[in-house]
Design a protein around this motif. Structure first.
Motif, short mmCIF file in Angstrom:
data_model
loop_
_atom_site.label_atom_id
_atom_site.label_comp_id
_atom_site.label_asym_id
_atom_site.label_seq_id
_atom_site.Cartn_x
_atom_site.Cartn_y
_atom_site.Cartn_z
N CYS A 131 0.82 -1.20 0.00
CA CYS A 131 0.00 0.00 0.00
C CYS A 131 0.86 1.26 0.00
O CYS A 131 1.90 1.29 0.63
CB CYS A 131 -0.78 -0.04 1.29
N ALA A 134 -1.55 7.77 -0.83
CA ALA A 134 -2.15 8.39 -2.00
C ALA A 134 -2.30 9.88 -1.80
O ALA A 134 -2.16 10.66 -2.74
CB ALA A 134 -3.52 7.77 -2.29
N HIS A 229 -12.88 -2.01 1.44
CA HIS A 229 -12.80 -2.58 0.10
C HIS A 229 -14.20 -2.91 -0.38
O HIS A 229 -15.17 -2.84 0.39
CB HIS A 229 -11.90 -3.83 0.09
N VAL A 241 -9.07 -2.40 -6.05
CA VAL A 241 -8.58 -1.24 -5.30
C VAL A 241 -9.11 -1.30 -3.87
O VAL A 241 -10.30 -1.44 -3.64
CB VAL A 241 -9.03 0.08 -5.98
N GLU A 242 -8.19 -1.23 -2.91
CA GLU A 242 -8.56 -1.19 -1.50
C GLU A 242 -7.93 0.04 -0.87
O GLU A 242 -6.98 0.59 -1.42
CB GLU A 242 -8.05 -2.45 -0.79
N SER A 243 -8.45 0.46 0.25
CA SER A 243 -7.86 1.66 0.85
C SER A 243 -7.77 1.55 2.36
O SER A 243 -8.47 0.76 2.99
CB SER A 243 -8.69 2.89 0.47
N THR A 245 -7.42 4.50 5.47
CA THR A 245 -7.41 5.93 5.75
C THR A 245 -7.20 6.14 7.25
O THR A 245 -7.89 5.52 8.05
CB THR A 245 -8.74 6.57 5.29
N ALA A 265 -3.71 3.77 -0.71
CA ALA A 265 -4.44 2.96 -1.69
C ALA A 265 -3.59 1.75 -2.05
O ALA A 265 -2.36 1.83 -2.12
CB ALA A 265 -4.75 3.79 -2.93
N GLU A 277 -2.37 3.62 -11.64
CA GLU A 277 -2.28 3.88 -10.20
C GLU A 277 -2.23 5.38 -9.84
O GLU A 277 -2.90 5.80 -8.89
CB GLU A 277 -1.08 3.13 -9.62
N LYS A 281 -4.88 7.24 -7.26
CA LYS A 281 -4.53 7.98 -6.05
C LYS A 281 -5.26 9.32 -6.00
O LYS A 281 -5.75 9.73 -4.95
CB LYS A 281 -3.02 8.22 -6.01
N ALA A 284 -8.84 8.55 -5.12
CA ALA A 284 -9.00 8.22 -3.69
C ALA A 284 -9.00 9.51 -2.86
O ALA A 284 -9.81 9.68 -1.94
CB ALA A 284 -7.88 7.29 -3.25
#
Ligand code: FES
Ligand SMILES: [Fe+2]
Length: 353
Positions: A131, A134, A229, A241-243, A245, A265, A277, A281, A284
């Motif tokens: 990861c 982003a 996700h 795509v997973e995030s 935060t 991200a 990518e 970003k 995101a």
């Protein structure tokens, strides 16, 4: 949660206070943590420095001063000037001794982190294998910290306050929720149908997908980490795509809370999305910033409400709220437990009726 408790915060924990890029060479900046005003500047080597924002001479805000060519911060009023340790010099009276209260600043992950002294380091940001950062940004909430904490630790407001992430009102029967209350942190997981969206297909979300949002809230200092996700409801296969935060909620005063947010991200390298990518970003960043904006616009309507839970009729999604409020007082503000609130209470589950 009185003003006294707020004022101790800068000594109790290391907080992010300002994006590093926002502090240039020439001009100092003011930041406020728990009512404590601090002037930041960069010295001649570009190293971030901090002193209390009141000149020891006659209290002029040092954040209104200027940075001299030798890297010392000079007061606008009578020119007294200070190095990063707070050692002062008086141009009109060179033998005079004076001192400004210095703080310690660490530059890390693109942010400036404020501590009362150099012995304290910022908490590490959580890692997320594969990861990348982003975006990072700051948001101002015109509401007390407990109101922002309540809002950012439940997803029941998604259908009403937000327009993008999560489900709509008709989807409640399909939303599942689980909460875990620990002695010094809380966890919650929501799984529910993603409502239709024009932009989410750009990051590989498909119609009918489930949105999965897990979050953990800690109090040393106050922060929530969201891991999210989307997945296919039948196969549980995750979209590419997973995030993750990370939000630091930093009370500036009794009525204003600053959020400093780090968005990570993760893009499945085997997917076609890996090639775009940089664009993902940006997306995101825009998505999270937009959601925060909607929260900020809403929570200011609750800013005047009392900090007590007395008389509230809490629902099932408020399971973490009671524990969070308590940990905010005891672990973040450092208040003694209230009468009748024993140490044992802190470790037993609180479930709303
Ligand atoms: S108040 Fe700062 S130099 Fe006088
Ligand atoms: Fe929200």
């Amino acid at each position: 949660m009185g003003a006294m408790a707020l004022r101790d915060l800068v000594h109790r924990f290391v907080h992010p206070v300002l994006a590093a890029r926002a502090l240039g060479r020439g001009r100092p900046r003011l930041v406020t943590v728990g009512g404590e005003r601090v002037a930041l500047w960069r010295d001649a080597d570009g190293i971030p420095r901090a002193v209390a924002d009141a000149c020891p001479h006659r209290n002029a805000p040092l954040s209104l001063g200027r940075v001299r060519a030798d890297g010392r911060l000079a007061c606008r009023y009578h020119g007294w000037n200070f190095d990063g340790e707070g050692r002062g010099a008086c141009p009109s009276q060179p033998t005079l001794k004076c001192h400004a209260r210095a703080f310690h600043v660490t530059e890390r992950d693109g942010y400036l982190w404020l501590a009362s002294d150099a012995s304290r380091a910022p908490v590490p940001l959580p890692t997320f294998p594969g990861c990348q950062l982003a975006a990072s940004f700051s948001t101002r909430f015109e509401a007390p910290v407990h109101i922002t904490l309540d809002n950012f630790t439940e997803d029941e407001h998604f259908p009403y306050v937000h327009a993008l992430l999560g489900w709509g009102e008709d989807d409640w029967p399909r939303v599942s929720y689980e909460a875990q209350l620990h002695a010094d942190y809380t966890e919650a997981t929501y799984v529910g149908p993603q409502r239709p969206s024009a932009s989410l297909p750009l990051i590989g979300v498909r119609a009918g997908d489930l949105f999965v949002n897990h979050f953990t809230t800690r109090f040393d200092p106050l922060r929530t980490v969201y891991t999210s996700h989307w997945e296919c409801p039948e196969t549980r296969v995750r979209r590419p795509v997973e995030s993750r935060t990370v939000v630091f909620m930093v009370p500036e005063s009794e009525g204003v809370t600053m959020f400093h947010t780090f968005v990570y991200a993760k893009v499945d390298p085997r997917s076609g999305y890996a090639r775009i990518e940089p664009l993902l970003k940006v997306l995101a960043h825009v998505i999270v910033r937009g959601e925060w904006w909607m929260d900020a616009r809403w929570v200011k309507n609750l800013a005047h409400t009392a900090p007590t839970l007395h008389g509230l009729r809490l629902g099932r999604f408020d399971k973490t709220l009671i524990r969070n409020r308590r940990l905010l007082r005891t672990h973040y503000f450092g208040d003694a437990p209230a009468p009748g609130e024993s140490a044992r209470d802190l470790t037993t589950a609180d479930a709303p009726a």
